[in-house]
Scaffold this motif. Structure first.
Motif, mmCIF file in Angstrom:
data_model
loop_
_atom_site.group_PDB
_atom_site.id
_atom_site.type_symbol
_atom_site.label_atom_id
_atom_site.label_comp_id
_atom_site.label_asym_id
_atom_site.label_seq_id
_atom_site.Cartn_x
_atom_site.Cartn_y
_atom_site.Cartn_z
ATOM 1 N N GLU A 140 0.849 -1.190 0.000
ATOM 2 C CA GLU A 140 0.000 0.000 0.000
ATOM 3 C C GLU A 140 0.888 1.244 0.000
ATOM 4 O OE1 GLU A 140 -3.232 2.104 2.940
ATOM 5 O OE2 GLU A 140 -2.945 -0.045 3.057
ATOM 6 N N THR A 181 2.234 4.966 0.702
ATOM 7 C CA THR A 181 2.102 5.883 1.828
ATOM 8 C C THR A 181 1.364 7.135 1.360
ATOM 9 O OG1 THR A 181 4.187 6.979 1.324
ATOM 10 C CG2 THR A 181 4.270 5.099 2.859
ATOM 11 N N GLU A 182 0.945 7.951 2.301
ATOM 12 C CA GLU A 182 0.250 9.194 1.967
ATOM 13 C C GLU A 182 1.140 10.087 1.097
ATOM 14 O OE1 GLU A 182 -2.900 10.108 2.521
ATOM 15 O OE2 GLU A 182 -3.236 8.121 3.376
ATOM 16 N N GLU A 183 2.429 10.133 1.379
ATOM 17 C CA GLU A 183 3.350 10.970 0.606
ATOM 18 C C GLU A 183 3.439 10.497 -0.839
ATOM 19 O OE1 GLU A 183 4.734 9.351 3.571
ATOM 20 O OE2 GLU A 183 3.916 11.005 4.712
ATOM 21 N N GLU A 184 3.380 9.186 -1.040
ATOM 22 C CA GLU A 184 3.466 8.637 -2.395
ATOM 23 C C GLU A 184 2.195 8.916 -3.190
ATOM 24 O OE1 GLU A 184 6.467 4.864 -1.728
ATOM 25 O OE2 GLU A 184 4.376 4.662 -1.096
ATOM 26 N N LEU A 185 1.085 9.079 -2.503
ATOM 27 C CA LEU A 185 -0.186 9.359 -3.181
ATOM 28 C C LEU A 185 -0.356 10.833 -3.517
ATOM 29 C CD1 LEU A 185 -2.607 7.091 -1.132
ATOM 30 C CD2 LEU A 185 -1.786 6.718 -3.459
ATOM 31 N N ALA A 186 0.401 11.696 -2.839
ATOM 32 C CA ALA A 186 0.260 13.152 -3.041
ATOM 33 C C ALA A 186 0.893 13.605 -4.337
ATOM 34 C CB ALA A 186 0.878 13.895 -1.876
#
Length: 68
Positions: free
Chosen positions: A61, A63-68
Motif C-alpha cells: 500500500e 504511503t500518503e506521501e506517495e499518493l500526493a
C-alpha cells in the motif's frame, strides 16, 4: 510503501531466507522490503503476490506521501 510482508511470512512460519529463495532474491532484499527501505520492482511484487495467493494491493500500500 507500507506492506504486510512480515506478517504474511510469519503466518507461514517462513524465515526471510525461505521467502527470499521462493521469490529469487536475497534475504537482505526481503529485509529491506519489510522495513520499507526498498520498494519491490513490479515483477517482484507480482511474484510475491502469486506466492501468497493475494493481489499486489492486498500486500503493498502506498504511503500518503506517495499518493500526493
Amino acid at each position: 510503501m507500507n506492506n504486510r510482508l512480515k506478517v504474511l511470512r510469519a503466518e507461514r512460519d517462513w524465515s526471510q531466507e525461505v521467502l527470499a529463495q521462493k521469490v529469487g532474491v536475497s534475504r537482505q532484499t526481503i529485509n529491506a522490503i519489510e522495513r520499507s527501505k526498498y520498494d519491490p520492482s513490479l515483477p517482484l511484487a507480482f511474484k510475491i503476490a502469486r506466492l501468497f495467493v493475494l493481489s499486489i494491493e492486498e500486500i503493498f500500500e502506498p504511503t500518503e506521501e506517495e499518493l500526493a
